[in-house]
Scaffold this active site. Structure first.
Site, mmCIF file in Angstrom:
data_model
loop_
_atom_site.group_PDB
_atom_site.id
_atom_site.type_symbol
_atom_site.label_atom_id
_atom_site.label_comp_id
_atom_site.label_asym_id
_atom_site.label_seq_id
_atom_site.Cartn_x
_atom_site.Cartn_y
_atom_site.Cartn_z
ATOM 1 C CB CYS A 185 -1.730 10.296 3.404
ATOM 2 S SG CYS A 185 -2.094 10.282 1.331
ATOM 3 C CB SER A 186 -1.692 4.610 1.259
ATOM 4 O OG SER A 186 -3.323 4.260 2.353
ATOM 5 C CD GLN A 187 5.764 2.287 2.044
ATOM 6 O OE1 GLN A 187 4.686 1.647 2.394
ATOM 7 N NE2 GLN A 187 6.197 2.557 1.759
#
Ligand code: SAH
Length: 225
Positions: A68-70
């Protein structure tokens, strides 16, 4: 003693994001994006075993070697795309559904998000996460499949973005064809630049922001050998 306590709430996470300056050259993030990210609790998109770090401004593991992206990257991409109510958007790489929720809220009311995910388990994970009553109101279609060449059936879009990084043989053309005049296409390399392409009546205007790292795009037009 120096014992580190990780951030404990989504509000704390977003205040860390808000304090970042010059992330990918942005002096600051769009206020509206930050307000929306306060409403979209990242814990709603994390697997149970990742809860400890869920409010860190870092990518988190979501299984199948994906992340899950930053949150700062989600905020930067949403800021670059100037997401506004009423837009039609195509996201490639649904993953957990976190960035999809942020986008869907930013384009509400009146907007429509199509999001594609190539890994069946992750597609199902995102469907489950977005089924919560909090997110059910969004006009958001989650589709399973290879989005490396876009989704021509529902084109044109005002915005198209990838959350997985392309290789050097990636072909932009099929995506640009699915973009409205005035539209924006945002996509990263796996290691290198994030490209921002604007489709104007006079042609494509291009800018790039250096120094990003993303999981690899898969599929027919991934751009890898
Ligand atoms: N936006 C996501 C980030 C997921 S990481 C989130 O907020 O959680 C990138 C995702 O892209 C991964 O889930 C990966 O499986 C997916 N992906 C990779 N190649 C793809 C392709 N060709 N089509 C659709 N999804 C793809």
């Amino acid at each position: 003693m120096n014992s580190y306590i990780p951030p404990q709430s989504n509000d704390e996470l977003i205040s860390i994001v808000a304090r970042r300056r010059n992330y990918l050259g942005l002096p600051e993030f769009d206020e509206r994006v930050l307000d929306v990210m306060k409403q979209v609790d990242r814990a709603d998109f994390a697997p149970r075993d990742a809860m400890e770090n869920v409010y860190e401004d870092e990518p988190i593991k979501i299984g199948n070697n994906q992340t899950c992206s930053q949150p700062s990257m989600v905020a930067a991409m949403a800021t670059f795309m100037d997401l506004r109510p009423g837009l039609r958007v195509l996201e490639i790489g649904t993953g957990s559904g976190y960035s999809a929720a942020v986008t869907a809220e930013l384009i509400s009311p009146g907007g429509h998000l199509f999001s594609m995910e190539i890994v069946t388990e992750l597609h199902e994970f995102a469907v489950k996460n977005l089924q919560s009553p909090k997110y059910l109101q969004y006009h958001c279609d989650l589709l399973e499949g290879d989005g490396s060449e876009g989704l021509p059936e529902h084109a044109p879009y005002d915005r198209i973005y990838f959350t997985a990084g392309v290789g050097k043989y990636f072909d932009e053309q099929p995506l640009l064809k699915q973009l409205e005049i005035g539209g924006i296409f945002l996509y990263p390399e796996a290691f290198g630049s994030l490209f921002l392409l604007k489709k104007t009546p006079g042609g494509i205007k291009r800018s790039d922001m250096r120094g990003v790292g993303f999981v690899y795009l898969r599929g027919k037009n991934s751009g890898f050998d």
